[in-house]
Design a protein around this motif. Sequence first.
Motif, PDB file in Angstrom:
ATOM      1  N   UNK A  40     -21.074 -15.217  32.510  1.00 27.17           N
ATOM      2  CA  UNK A  40     -19.998 -14.316  32.125  1.00 27.17           C
ATOM      3  C   UNK A  40     -18.769 -14.741  32.858  1.00 27.17           C
ATOM      4  N   UNK A  41     -18.758 -15.409  34.050  1.00 23.54           N
ATOM      5  CA  UNK A  41     -17.659 -15.849  34.731  1.00 23.54           C
ATOM      6  C   UNK A  41     -17.077 -17.095  33.921  1.00 23.54           C
ATOM      7  N   UNK A  42     -17.754 -17.684  33.186  1.00 24.57           N
ATOM      8  CA  UNK A  42     -17.089 -18.821  32.322  1.00 24.57           C
ATOM      9  C   UNK A  42     -16.660 -18.454  31.075  1.00 24.57           C
ATOM     10  N   UNK A  43     -17.335 -17.552  30.635  1.00 24.43           N
ATOM     11  CA  UNK A  43     -16.881 -16.737  29.333  1.00 24.43           C
ATOM     12  C   UNK A  43     -15.456 -16.136  29.694  1.00 24.43           C
TER      13      UNK A  43
ATOM     14  N   UNK B  47      -9.697 -16.350  28.629  1.00 25.47           N
ATOM     15  CA  UNK B  47      -8.225 -16.205  29.181  1.00 25.47           C
ATOM     16  C   UNK B  47      -7.419 -17.457  28.785  1.00 25.47           C
ATOM     17  N   UNK B  48      -8.116 -18.600  28.521  1.00 24.95           N
ATOM     18  CA  UNK B  48      -7.532 -19.818  28.372  1.00 24.95           C
ATOM     19  C   UNK B  48      -7.085 -19.777  26.797  1.00 24.95           C
ATOM     20  N   UNK B  49      -7.912 -19.168  25.985  1.00 23.35           N
ATOM     21  CA  UNK B  49      -7.811 -19.437  24.558  1.00 23.35           C
ATOM     22  C   UNK B  49      -6.636 -18.301  24.195  1.00 23.35           C
ATOM     23  N   UNK B  50      -6.421 -17.129  24.642  1.00 26.44           N
ATOM     24  CA  UNK B  50      -5.546 -16.195  24.341  1.00 26.44           C
ATOM     25  C   UNK B  50      -4.317 -16.313  25.022  1.00 26.44           C
ATOM     26  N   UNK B  51      -3.303 -15.807  24.216  1.00 27.91           N
ATOM     27  CA  UNK B  51      -1.844 -16.087  24.818  1.00 27.91           C
ATOM     28  C   UNK B  51      -1.681 -15.162  25.943  1.00 27.91           C
ATOM     29  N   UNK B  52      -2.226 -14.129  25.803  1.00 28.60           N
ATOM     30  CA  UNK B  52      -1.918 -12.914  27.096  1.00 28.60           C
ATOM     31  C   UNK B  52      -2.544 -13.548  28.302  1.00 28.60           C
ATOM     32  N   UNK B  53      -2.522 -12.660  29.329  1.00 29.35           N
ATOM     33  CA  UNK B  53      -3.158 -13.019  30.724  1.00 29.35           C
ATOM     34  C   UNK B  53      -4.247 -12.339  30.959  1.00 29.35           C
ATOM     35  N   UNK B  54      -4.818 -11.444  30.327  1.00 27.27           N
ATOM     36  CA  UNK B  54      -5.922 -10.505  30.294  1.00 27.27           C
ATOM     37  C   UNK B  54      -7.016 -11.053  29.279  1.00 27.27           C
ATOM     38  N   UNK B  55      -8.311 -11.282  29.798  1.00 32.54           N
ATOM     39  CA  UNK B  55      -9.381 -11.675  28.721  1.00 32.54           C
ATOM     40  C   UNK B  55      -9.449 -10.355  27.785  1.00 32.54           C
ATOM     41  N   UNK B  56     -10.142 -10.670  26.767  1.00 34.55           N
ATOM     42  CA  UNK B  56     -10.144  -9.649  25.755  1.00 34.55           C
ATOM     43  C   UNK B  56     -11.135  -8.509  26.290  1.00 34.55           C
TER      44      UNK B  56
END
Length: 182
Positions: free
Chosen positions: A141-144, A149-158
């Motif tokens: 979960x931590x890796x996901x 966060x690295x693939x989205x442009x925002x700063x928060x994960x989906x």
Amino acid sequence: GRGGGSSGSYPRAKTTLHVSGLPQQDYTVISRKLKAHFYRFGYVQDMKVLGENAFVQFGTKKEAEEAMRCPDAILGNRFISCGWARRDNLGEEEREKLQKEREKKKEEKKEKAEREQELKQKQKELQDKLRELQEKQRQIKEKQGQTTTTTTTGSTPLSASAPPFEMGRGRGRGRGRGRGRG
């Protein structure tokens, strides 16, 4: 010994003692007190209390002899005497049967304890495995979370964004359906 006993002309028991001069008390009280006294010397296979007399049969001759040699007063009463009975309470066959049953119970108890130990060990192993899997799940979960966060442009994960849209009976369903103000 402490007092009476059978004289030489009678046959003598191998493992049974004759206790005489017991006080007139409740049978269960006397039985309990006698067992407590005689269990110090070994396994009491059988005991019969008949009025002022009792016949106590031990598992082995050595245990019965040890009880006979004990200088302590039985039930704290020096007027209670103890000697060899004329015959054993239980015959040889009954004694052997009781001994086998006792050994069988011991074996069953030992096997049960071993099974319980095995179950505890398996339970511990499963708990360790569960902790290991939970740790792996946490790492995944931590890796996901890092990849999101690295693939989205925002700063928060989906997964951390607002909850998904729910279809419910709220106000925002549009006009013309159901009752309402026009």
